[in-house]
Write a protein that holds these residues in place. Structure first.
Motif, mmCIF file in Angstrom:
data_model
loop_
_atom_site.group_PDB
_atom_site.id
_atom_site.type_symbol
_atom_site.label_atom_id
_atom_site.label_comp_id
_atom_site.label_asym_id
_atom_site.label_seq_id
_atom_site.Cartn_x
_atom_site.Cartn_y
_atom_site.Cartn_z
ATOM 1 N N CYS A 228 0.850 -1.183 0.000
ATOM 2 C CA CYS A 228 0.000 0.000 0.000
ATOM 3 C C CYS A 228 0.886 1.233 0.000
ATOM 4 N N GLN A 229 0.566 2.207 -0.842
ATOM 5 C CA GLN A 229 1.415 3.394 -0.983
ATOM 6 C C GLN A 229 0.698 4.649 -0.495
ATOM 7 N N PHE A 230 1.506 5.618 -0.045
ATOM 8 C CA PHE A 230 0.991 6.843 0.572
ATOM 9 C C PHE A 230 1.647 8.073 -0.041
ATOM 10 N N ALA A 231 0.967 9.200 0.129
ATOM 11 C CA ALA A 231 1.500 10.452 -0.400
ATOM 12 C C ALA A 231 2.630 10.996 0.458
ATOM 13 N N ASP A 232 2.609 10.695 1.764
ATOM 14 C CA ASP A 232 3.635 11.234 2.655
ATOM 15 C C ASP A 232 3.968 10.231 3.752
ATOM 16 N N LEU A 233 5.127 10.426 4.367
ATOM 17 C CA LEU A 233 5.652 9.503 5.358
ATOM 18 C C LEU A 233 4.784 9.455 6.616
ATOM 19 N N GLU A 234 4.326 10.608 7.077
ATOM 20 C CA GLU A 234 3.553 10.664 8.312
ATOM 21 C C GLU A 234 2.257 9.881 8.207
ATOM 22 N N SER A 235 1.593 9.951 7.054
ATOM 23 C CA SER A 235 0.341 9.204 6.874
ATOM 24 C C SER A 235 0.586 7.706 6.925
ATOM 25 N N ARG A 274 5.228 3.245 -7.247
ATOM 26 C CA ARG A 274 5.817 4.579 -7.291
ATOM 27 C C ARG A 274 6.857 4.725 -6.180
ATOM 28 N N ALA A 275 7.745 5.679 -6.344
ATOM 29 C CA ALA A 275 8.745 5.975 -5.319
ATOM 30 C C ALA A 275 8.124 6.898 -4.274
ATOM 31 N N THR A 276 7.194 6.341 -3.495
ATOM 32 C CA THR A 276 6.532 7.066 -2.415
ATOM 33 C C THR A 276 6.559 6.176 -1.170
ATOM 34 N N PRO A 277 6.286 6.735 0.019
ATOM 35 C CA PRO A 277 6.255 5.898 1.218
ATOM 36 C C PRO A 277 5.313 4.708 1.039
ATOM 37 N N THR A 278 5.776 3.528 1.419
ATOM 38 C CA THR A 278 5.067 2.284 1.107
ATOM 39 C C THR A 278 5.067 1.352 2.311
ATOM 40 N N LEU A 279 3.952 0.654 2.505
ATOM 41 C CA LEU A 279 3.875 -0.417 3.493
ATOM 42 C C LEU A 279 3.846 -1.760 2.786
ATOM 43 N N VAL A 297 -7.194 -3.847 7.746
ATOM 44 C CA VAL A 297 -6.029 -2.981 7.530
ATOM 45 C C VAL A 297 -6.233 -2.100 6.297
ATOM 46 N N GLN A 298 -6.824 -2.657 5.264
ATOM 47 C CA GLN A 298 -7.069 -1.862 4.063
ATOM 48 C C GLN A 298 -7.981 -0.668 4.376
ATOM 49 N N ALA A 299 -8.968 -0.874 5.236
ATOM 50 C CA ALA A 299 -9.862 0.232 5.606
ATOM 51 C C ALA A 299 -9.104 1.300 6.389
ATOM 52 N N ILE A 300 -8.198 0.888 7.280
ATOM 53 C CA ILE A 300 -7.419 1.855 8.058
ATOM 54 C C ILE A 300 -6.492 2.652 7.148
ATOM 55 N N GLY A 306 -4.003 5.960 1.947
ATOM 56 C CA GLY A 306 -3.305 4.854 1.296
ATOM 57 C C GLY A 306 -4.043 4.401 0.049
ATOM 58 N N ASP A 307 -3.310 4.220 -1.035
ATOM 59 C CA ASP A 307 -3.941 3.757 -2.264
ATOM 60 C C ASP A 307 -3.043 2.722 -2.931
ATOM 61 N N ASN A 308 -3.446 2.315 -4.116
ATOM 62 C CA ASN A 308 -2.667 1.331 -4.873
ATOM 63 C C ASN A 308 -2.447 0.074 -4.027
ATOM 64 N N PHE A 309 -3.493 -0.327 -3.272
ATOM 65 C CA PHE A 309 -3.410 -1.505 -2.410
ATOM 66 C C PHE A 309 -3.383 -2.736 -3.308
ATOM 67 N N ARG A 310 -2.210 -3.365 -3.400
ATOM 68 C CA ARG A 310 -2.019 -4.475 -4.328
ATOM 69 C C ARG A 310 -1.846 -5.778 -3.559
ATOM 70 N N TRP A 311 -2.594 -6.800 -3.973
ATOM 71 C CA TRP A 311 -2.557 -8.091 -3.295
ATOM 72 C C TRP A 311 -1.569 -9.028 -3.963
ATOM 73 N N ALA A 312 -0.976 -9.887 -3.168
ATOM 74 C CA ALA A 312 -0.073 -10.916 -3.681
ATOM 75 C C ALA A 312 -0.355 -12.196 -2.899
ATOM 76 N N THR A 313 -1.222 -13.033 -3.444
ATOM 77 C CA THR A 313 -1.600 -14.255 -2.739
ATOM 78 C C THR A 313 -0.833 -15.472 -3.239
ATOM 79 N N ASP A 314 -0.366 -15.449 -4.476
ATOM 80 C CA ASP A 314 0.376 -16.602 -4.983
ATOM 81 C C ASP A 314 1.817 -16.554 -4.471
#
Length: 464
Positions: A228-235, A274-279, A297-300, A306-314
């Motif tokens: 999940c990616q964010f616009a800024d580090l604090e978020s 993207r080169a942005t803060p990422t979890l 967690v996605q809702a939080i 947070g956007d671009n929430f990408r899943w990796a199940t395989d």
């Protein structure tokens, strides 16, 4: 008179060759390989390197070194970041990397007994067909003996704990060659001093670990990873704080800041990010539990932009994702060609995490340094790679000064100077500020009791 031959270390070398043979090396190249870890401390060549293969050999070697008062430094994979394996007073480097046997696996009780040179990867390859795994994952190829010595942690600690919580007992060779057993197979006990925990994190200053009994865990029925990616580090950090305060049992929750993400995209060929803060996140459990945790967690994260929430199940995608996280250190130090890096290791209470991380980044920018932040943020721990130009004669000193500011901020927030890398050489100056004079005196007293001649990894933990 041949003064060189009369040195105490030469007597040790001569006697050790009788039972080690050509596994006792004085070759320049071998000594250089054992002169430092992955840190920026100046290397020191040991007088010799002993490639031991049994507890008996370690015991005989330490008894010799104790008799002749020759320094001894244990060496595993050489991946430490605080100067732990640097033989600052020369002597003998004891390489344990050939002690790689898995001695027992007790599937019913979910424990095992191994030698110290076994790596996490080797152990998990061995255990995979039995439906179990060892969860402590520092993110590098390091030996489990070394992980015990430095009280290692890693990406899974938020759910499974650190190495401290996953060791049931040890076999340790003391400075004079005596061998002791600590702990046992029982999951708890209330009898005598907890010697196992005394040696965990002692960094080879109290004894050399020759066997480790580990707690194992069942491989989860389901695993799911996400980015999940964010616009800024604090978020990004605030979303972690709320996630942990909500009690969601995430298995891993790792933070990568924008600079580190740029490095990872380049180094690990990550696409679509993207080169942005990422979890980086991972969830373990039953399929239903994993889905419930992930959706919560996605809702939080959405509440914090947070956007671009990408899943990796395989398995293949998850492996690539976490390999990129494991390679973050190498990616970071390669962000600027020709630069080197020193790595901080601050851990703070979870509620203070945003103050610590955002403040540390601001300190770096103000000091004129590019830094890469990676963090096991689920337990308040983060690392900041400070990149510096080795051709600038002032750069390393200024980088260390920035490190001191970052640590001071962490301590002021109720944190610690080292969450998982240990003390070694790099963090010695902070121990008194963190623990106080009297506590440090107790530590010195324990050291003097178990190693009265001061031969075990001298120059580490304490400044003198």
């Amino acid at each position: 008179m041949n003064t060189i031959a009369s040195r105490p270390v030469d007597a040790v070398i001569a006697a050790a060759r009788e039972f080690l043979g050509d596994r006792l090396s004085t070759a320049q190249a071998i000594r250089e390989q054992h002169s430092r870890g992955e840190d920026q401390t100046p290397p020191t060549l040991p007088d010799a390197v002993a490639f031991v293969e049994s507890t008996e050999e370690v015991s005989r070697l330490l008894a010799l070194c104790h008799r002749h008062e020759v320094p001894v430094v244990a060496f595993g994979a050489g991946t430490s970041l605080e100067g732990h394996v640097n033989p600052v007073r020369r002597g003998i480097s004891v390489d344990l990397s050939r002690m790689t046997a898995v001695l027992e696996v007790n599937a019913e009780d979910m424990d095992c007994l191994i030698e110290p040179g076994v790596t996490r990867q080797q152990l998990n390859d061995y255990l995979r067909d039995q439906g179990m795994f060892f969860p402590v994952d520092p993110g590098s190829v390091c030996t489990i003996g070394g992980m015990c010595a430095t009280r290692a942690s890693g990406t899974n600690a938020v759910r499974y704990g650190t190495i401290r919580e996953n060791v049931l007992g040890l076999e340790v060779v003391l400075a004079d060659g005596r061998v002791i057993q600590t702990g046992g197979r029982a999951r708890k006990g209330a009898n005598g001093y907890d010697l196992t925990r005394l040696f965990i994190g002692s960094e080879g200053t109290l004894g050399i670990i020759t066997k480790v009994r580990l707690r194992l865990h069942g491989i989860p029925e389901a695993m799911s990873s996400a980015v999940c990616q964010f616009a800024d580090l604090e978020s990004a950090v605030n979303s972690v704080i709320v996630t942990m305060q909500s009690g969601i049992p995430v298995a891993r929750i790792e933070l990568i800041d924008a600079d580190q993400m740029e490095a990872c995209i380049r180094y690990s060929k990550l696409e679509g990010l993207r080169a942005t803060p990422t979890l980086f996140l991972e969830f373990h459990g039953t399929p239903a539990a994993v889905q419930e945790q992930a959706e919560a967690v996605q809702a939080i994260t959405a509440d914090y932009g947070g956007d671009n929430f990408r899943w990796a199940t395989d398995t293949e995608t998850r492996t690539k994702l976490w390999q990129a996280r494991h390679d973050a250190y190498w990616a970071g130090i390669n962000l600027i060609p020709g630069y080197r890096g020193i790595t901080t290791d601050v851990c703070v209470p979870i509620s203070k995490l945003a103050d610590a991380i955002v403040g540390a980044k601001q300190d770096a920018i103000a000091a004129g340094f590019t830094t890469c932040i990676v963090g096991h943020v689920g337990d308040g721990n983060f690392h900041q790679i400070i990149l510096f130009d080795p051709n600038d004669p002032t750069a390393l000193d200024r980088a260390w000064e920035l490190d001191r500011r970052i640590v001071a901020r962490g301590l002021s927030l109720g944190g610690t100077c080292s969450g998982e890398h240990g003390v070694g050489i790099g963090k010695r100056e902070f121990l008194e500020a963190e623990h106080g004079v009297e506590a440090l005196a107790v530590m010195r007293g324990i050291k003097a009791s178990l190693d009265p001649k001061g031969i075990l990894n001298p120059g580490k933990l304490f400044r003198n």
